[in-house]
Write an enzyme that holds these catalytic residues in place. Structure first.
Site, PDB file in Angstrom:
ATOM      1  N   ASN A   1       0.876  -1.180   0.000  1.00 22.08           N
ATOM      2  CA  ASN A   1       0.000   0.000   0.000  1.00 22.08           C
ATOM      3  C   ASN A   1       0.910   1.226   0.000  1.00 22.08           C
ATOM      4  OD1 ASN A   1      -1.868   2.014   0.370  1.00 22.08           O
ATOM      5  ND2 ASN A   1      -2.256   1.541   2.541  1.00 22.08           N
TER       6      ASN A   1
ATOM      7  N   LYS B   1       0.037   4.206  -0.256  1.00 22.96           N
ATOM      8  CA  LYS B   1      -0.645   5.393   0.301  1.00 22.96           C
ATOM      9  C   LYS B   1      -0.435   6.582  -0.650  1.00 22.96           C
ATOM     10  CE  LYS B   1       0.358   3.559   4.851  1.00 22.96           C
ATOM     11  NZ  LYS B   1      -0.073   3.640   6.211  1.00 22.96           N
TER      12      LYS B   1
ATOM     13  N   HIS C   1      -9.673   1.104   4.213  1.00 25.29           N
ATOM     14  CA  HIS C   1      -8.429   1.235   4.973  1.00 25.29           C
ATOM     15  C   HIS C   1      -8.689   2.146   6.172  1.00 25.29           C
ATOM     16  CE1 HIS C   1      -4.347   2.424   6.031  1.00 25.29           C
ATOM     17  NE2 HIS C   1      -3.950   1.336   5.416  1.00 25.29           N
TER      18      HIS C   1
ATOM     19  N   GLU D   1      -7.138   4.515   7.400  1.00 25.84           N
ATOM     20  CA  GLU D   1      -6.946   5.958   7.160  1.00 25.84           C
ATOM     21  C   GLU D   1      -8.160   6.547   6.469  1.00 25.84           C
ATOM     22  OE1 GLU D   1      -3.135   5.581   5.229  1.00 25.84           O
ATOM     23  OE2 GLU D   1      -2.296   4.889   7.131  1.00 25.84           O
TER      24      GLU D   1
ATOM     25  N   GLU E   1      -5.914  -5.273  10.033  1.00 22.03           N
ATOM     26  CA  GLU E   1      -4.917  -4.252  10.326  1.00 22.03           C
ATOM     27  C   GLU E   1      -5.266  -3.548  11.642  1.00 22.03           C
ATOM     28  OE1 GLU E   1      -2.761  -2.865   6.596  1.00 22.03           O
ATOM     29  OE2 GLU E   1      -4.607  -1.725   6.654  1.00 22.03           O
TER      30      GLU E   1
ATOM     31  N   GLY F   1       1.797   1.978  10.733  1.00 28.05           N
ATOM     32  CA  GLY F   1       2.738   3.090  10.652  1.00 28.05           C
ATOM     33  C   GLY F   1       3.369   3.473  11.981  1.00 28.05           C
TER      34      GLY F   1
ATOM     35  N   SER G   1       2.832  -2.370  10.426  1.00 33.87           N
ATOM     36  CA  SER G   1       4.266  -2.389  10.704  1.00 33.87           C
ATOM     37  C   SER G   1       4.922  -3.729  10.379  1.00 33.87           C
ATOM     38  CB  SER G   1       4.538  -1.976  12.161  1.00 33.87           C
ATOM     39  OG  SER G   1       4.108  -0.634  12.364  1.00 33.87           O
TER      40      SER G   1
HETATM   41  C1  PEP Z   1      -0.978   0.041   5.731  1.00 33.87           C
HETATM   42  O1  PEP Z   1      -0.906   1.172   5.273  1.00 33.87           O
HETATM   43  O2  PEP Z   1      -1.923  -0.679   5.382  1.00 33.87           O
HETATM   44  C2  PEP Z   1       0.040  -0.416   6.648  1.00 33.87           C
HETATM   45  C3  PEP Z   1      -0.080  -1.605   7.183  1.00 33.87           C
HETATM   46  O3  PEP Z   1       1.080   0.439   6.912  1.00 33.87           O
HETATM   47  P1  PEP Z   1       2.454   0.067   7.672  1.00 33.87           P
HETATM   48  O4  PEP Z   1       2.942  -1.219   7.065  1.00 33.87           O
HETATM   49  O5  PEP Z   1       3.348   1.227   7.360  1.00 33.87           O
HETATM   50  O6  PEP Z   1       2.135  -0.070   9.108  1.00 33.87           O
END
Ligand code: PEP
Length: 271
Positions: free
Chosen positions: A13, A15, A101, A103, A186, A192, A232
């Site tokens: 992803n 983003k 997602h 976000e 997630e 993040g 992460s």
């Molecule tokens: C994500 O954006 O779906 C995500 C898991 O980000 P990160 O791996 O940076 O935590």
């Protein structure tokens, strides 16, 4: 279906990152970091920003990677300024999209209801939705993880069920996203933050999601359903996560912007 039969899926992803000029160099480096066996054994998907999709498709097609959008609207067309529809994405050749997602839930008022509508629309348009679910830190701390995640999964899968069986869907590119639906667990507190869920925490939620999916859409569907972990994930922790019986891949944010890191993560499952 046993975990061994579910092909691992590593989804990046990006983003709101990746300038046009960075795309081809990214894929040159990424492809150089992958070995031939991993290319066969793992599906790789990149969720690119809308404006970068065509360049990403051009780079991915020749190399056998799939491309997803990061969002989709549930209507086909109309007065929805700033939105992009599933038919517009499929016009480009995009066959997958992230939906819900955290976000988008947090900053763009995405709800279980809009996530469900978008998911049904994506499926009707022969796209594979990668539906994101996960609890907030307060929810984990208060012990309501299963209630929250269960509710999110139930909302979307009930809508899918009410639209007719997924098994009527034909197979489509990239060939092994079999049932036209992927769920990404997630935990919001892990995204993040550098604070990944432990393998045990992730596995117990994944097993729970599969159970809920089985109750709604049947055990055949649940056995085939790919459930990705996101939060992460990095080259250091991905192997332990992917070794869990109900973790079928990763949705990777930060590390997917680093071609060497992401390639290393795609190699791990086949090792
Ligand atoms: C994500 O954006 O779906 C995500 C898991 O980000 P990160 O791996 O940076 O935590």
């Amino acid at each position: 279906m046993s975990a061994a039969k579910r092909k691992k899926l590593l989804a990046g992803n990006w983003k709101m990152n990746m300038r046009l000029a960075e795309i081809e160099p990214f894929f040159t480096a990424f492809a150089a970091g992958l070995d031939a066996a991993s290319r066969q054994q793992v599906d790789v998907l990149f969720a690119a920003p809308f404006t970068q999709i065509q360049a990403t498709l051009a780079a991915c097609r020749a190399r056998g990677f799939a491309v997803a959008a990061q969002n989709v609207h549930f209507e086909a067309s109309g007065a929805f300024t700033g939105e992009v529809s599933a038919v517009m994405l499929t016009d480009l050749g995009v066959r997958s999209t992230l939906i819900g997602h955290s976000e988008r839930r947090q900053y763009f008022a995405e709800t279980d209801e809009s996530v469900a509508k978008k998911t049904v629309t994506a499926i009707k348009n022969a796209m594979t939705p990668v539906v994101c679910v996960g609890e907030l830190l307060e929810e984990r701390k208060s012990g309501s993880t299963f209630e929250v995640v269960g509710h999110q999964v139930e909302a979307v899968l009930t809508a899918v069920k009410n639209q007719g069986p997924l098994k009527d869907r034909e197979a489509f590119y990239p060939g092994d996203l079999t049932d036209g639906l992927v769920i990404a667990y997630e935990p919001v507190w892990a995204i993040g933050t550098g604070l990944s869920a432990t393998t045990e925490q992730a596995q117990e939620v994944h097993a729970f999601i599969r159970k809920v999916a089985g109750e709604i859409l049947g055990n055949d569907f649940a056995g085939k359903l790919r459930i990705l972990y996101g939060g992460s994930a990095n080259p250091g922790n991905i192997a332990g996560l992917l070794a869990q019986p109900d973790i079928d891949g990763g949705l990777v944010g930060g590390a997917s912007l680093k071609p060497g890191d992401f390639a290393a993560m795609c190699i791990t499952p086949s090792a």
